[in-house]
Scaffold this active site. Structure first.
Site, short mmCIF file in Angstrom:
data_model
loop_
_atom_site.label_atom_id
_atom_site.label_comp_id
_atom_site.label_asym_id
_atom_site.label_seq_id
_atom_site.Cartn_x
_atom_site.Cartn_y
_atom_site.Cartn_z
N CYS A 58 -28.87 -33.96 -2.39
CA CYS A 58 -28.11 -34.00 -1.14
C CYS A 58 -26.78 -33.24 -1.21
O CYS A 58 -26.32 -32.73 -0.18
CB CYS A 58 -27.86 -35.45 -0.74
N GLU A 108 -34.24 -31.61 0.75
CA GLU A 108 -35.15 -32.54 1.43
C GLU A 108 -35.28 -32.20 2.91
O GLU A 108 -35.39 -33.08 3.75
CB GLU A 108 -34.65 -33.98 1.28
#
Length: 664
Positions: A248, A380
């Site tokens: 992230c 992601e």
């Protein structure tokens, strides 16, 4: 009978049936045949690796051994981590911003001092304190200058929580021009939460920047390097790859907050600090002092991968911020800088020293290329906006650098419409690997050991890039890393290994967590300022990583793979480098499981097998910093005759058996 009572009785009955079935099964050995002469797939050297992300204070305050927090006053609050110290002296501190002159490191502290009979200065609290060890050497450095006339001297002191001095030194000769001063001193006592004082004596004005304190005893004794005990634990896994700088944080909460590798290389004082996105991600685990100094940057990651004997696997932003946060994307006609970052990274890692980026690598101390072969595009991301941007990267990179294998993503989930859509698109692409993530219950891992048995063998291969079993937790930070979760992961990993023709890379996540500064759990390794502990999950990863073998061979029971029948899971490999047969067995039942393992098509070298067994007294047991040996592997020898070895697998255990053979 109330609902609660019915639930308790049902659970007890289920447990009894499971145990009774297991006890019945133990009277008859389960026969497993290892078809040694029929390899089905090569085990890639990258099979078991490491995923590193700067979460849980894994970099600053963790792997990166710098002890001073906010060393260049670049946090949003410039004096966060610092406080004034007056000892029979006075003064003031002012933060000066010189963005026009130095936009990468614009701030410094100006101390106006009136302390001819005492001292005035600053104290740094470190990252939840500083771990200091008696007898160890510590290296201090600072960029400093003196304004105008004065007679200032600098006094450096390590102090414990009571203010007792643990070590000290002095620096004089402050000049009108910026100058780097360095000095080393030895600690006289151990303290897990020491502080560091930079005090000035005399009268005058001093400017200070890049105030730094490192242990001299770092990994490979590199000055201003990495924390030795943590890197050693990573090395012991024998990882096949190192994925960095994370997941992230690559995306950032918005594009301005994304990870930009070019700002993490070159001289440390010229690297641009940013807020770590985990600073604000979870309200219940707020970390307002969590920033990225980038002292641990892309050069250091490549160097670490080389040290570990692991393939470097960098992940780059694809023009998309975290879709759980802003979901911000760069316009397609402005994607070129992101693509250029990828091309320049390949040049930095592999280019000749005569090129711009190859020269920078050489100037930093590594003329030889880093042999980059793997590159991730995005983390992601999902939906059409990812595919649209990924295809641009793929078209250019495959044309200019066909030697680089590209990793794409299937999004944040292990199934569902987004997962299915991404796979359907990527099957027709030139992607080499698709990155799958799963943070699931232990039961999911036990039930999914066959996940890859029926995957398409002709499409992109799988990178199991982030996985961990998420179970119950208690008050201890380490409590979510139970033996039950680790055992479930081991069962699942036998399925990964059995399908090594499809799964080429796999890594547990996250890797590191400070017990007083974590945002996410479970994590593979927990640490404080002086200690580190491997979790049961760590030891499972270590067992698989250190016993990977070179080729998968069938492990069959009644002609079928062993995927949970009678609570038993198994996979097997041969190692043509060491001429060994390696069998991994996971017994998830509560009873001893007699197993007879027969080697078919092998000539035994000697009839003594090496066994490594990992188990716990209770499935909910876990290791802590105070009790690190609750769940650890044991080793022993086991004699056998013929080509069959009889074993009694411990209840709820993982067993690795290694048998030496003649040339395989």
């Amino acid at each position: 009978m109330n609902k609660s009572t019915r639930t308790i009785l049902a659970a007890a009955l289920a447990s009894f049936c499971l145990t009774a079935g297991s006890i019945q099964a133990q009277h008859q050995a389960q026969n497993i045949t290892i078809q040694v002469s029929k390899p089905t797939a090569e085990v890639k050297p990258t099979m078991w690796g490491l995923f590193f992300e700067d979460i849980n204070f894994a970099a600053d305050g963790g792997l990166y051994a710098e002890l001073v927090k906010n060393r260049s006053f670049e946090f949003d609050k410039p004096l966060m981590g610092w406080k004034e110290v007056k000892q029979n002296g006075g003064g003031t501190v002012l933060i000066i911003n010189r963005t026009a002159a130095n936009d990468a490191n614009p701030r410094f502290a100006r101390l106006t001092v009136d302390a001819e009979n005492g001292t005035y200065g600053l104290l740094n609290e470190g990252f939840r304190g500083m771990g200091i060890e008696q007898g160890k050497q510590y290296n201090f450095s600072v960029l400093a200058r003196q304004q105008g006339k004065g007679n200032l001297k600098m006094r450096l002191e390590l102090v414990n929580e009571k203010g007792d001095k643990l070590g000290k030194s002095e620096i004089g000769d402050l000049t009108p021009e910026w100058k780097k001063h360095t000095i080393s001193f030895k600690a006289t006592a151990t303290a897990p939460k020491a502080n560091f004082q930079v005090l000035l004596q005399g009268k005058g004005v001093a400017d200070l920047d890049m105030i730094s304190l490192f242990p001299q005893d770092t990994w490979k004794n590199r000055p201003n390097g990495l924390r030795k005990d943590l890197v050693q634990m990573l090395a012991d896994i024998k990882p096949g790859f190192l994925r960095f700088p994370g997941g992230c944080i690559v995306e950032g909460k918005d594009l301005a907050n994304r990870y930009q590798w070019k700002k993490t290389v070159g001289d440390v004082e010229d690297r641009t600090l940013i807020m770590n996105r985990w600073n604000v991600e979870f309200a219940h685990r707020n970390a307002p002092d969590y920033f990225q100094s980038y002292g641990l940057g892309f050069y250091e990651y490549f160097l670490l991968a080389e040290d570990l004997g692991a393939a470097p696997l960098p992940i780059l932003n694809c023009g998309m911020a975290c879709q759980y946060n802003t979901g911000e994307v760069v316009a397609m006609d402005e994607l070129d800088p992101y693509l250029q970052d990828a091309l320049d990274l390949i040049a930095f890692a592999n280019g000749p020293v005569t090129s711009k980026w190859g020269k920078l690598r050489a100037d930093m101390g590594h003329p030889a290329p880093f042999n980059l072969k793997l590159l991730g595009i995005g983390n992601e991301q999902w939906d059409e906006q990812y595919i649209e941007r990924y295809r641009v990267f793929e078209e250019v990179l495959k044309k200019q650098h066909p030697e680089i294998m590209l990793i794409s993503t299937s999004g944040p989930s292990a199934e569902g419409p987004r997962f299915d859509y991404l796979w359907s698109e990527l099957k027709t692409s030139k992607a080499d690997y698709v990155d799958e993530h799963y943070y699931k219950s232990p039961e999911w891992f036990l039930e999914n050991a066959t996940r890859y048995d029926n995957y398409d063998r002709t499409g992109p291969k799988v990178f199991a890039g982030e996985y961990a079993a998420h179970g119950k937790e208690e008050q201890d930070p380490e409590s979510r890393n139970t033996w039950y979760s680790a055992m479930a992961e081991a069962a699942f990993m036998t399925g990964l290994e059995r399908n090594a023709d499809v799964v080429h890379l796999a890594s547990y996540a996250p890797l590191l967590a400070h017990v007083e500064a974590w945002q996410w759990r479970p994590d593979m390794i927990w640490f404080d300022n002086l200690r580190a502990v491997g979790t049961p999950n760590y030891y499972v990863q270590k067992l698989f990583g250190a016993n990977s073998g070179t080729h998968v061979v069938p492990a069959l029971r009644n002609g079928a793979a062993v995927t949970g029948q009678d609570s038993l899971y198994a996979s097997s490999t041969i190692d043509r480098k060491t001429n060994e047969v390696i069998v991994k067995l996971v017994n998830t039942s509560k009873a001893v499981a007699p197993v007879s393992v027969s080697l078919e098509g092998a000539t035994i070298q000697k009839r003594t097998a090496a066994l490594q067994v990992l188990k716990a007294a209770n499935p909910m047991d876990y290791n802590t910093l105070d009790k690190p040996q609750v769940v650890v592997p044991t080793e022993r020898k086991h004699n056998f005759s013929g080509n069959t070895i009889a074993l009694k697998l411990e209840p709820q255990s993982v067993t690795v058996v290694k048998m030496p053979c003649k040339k395989l």
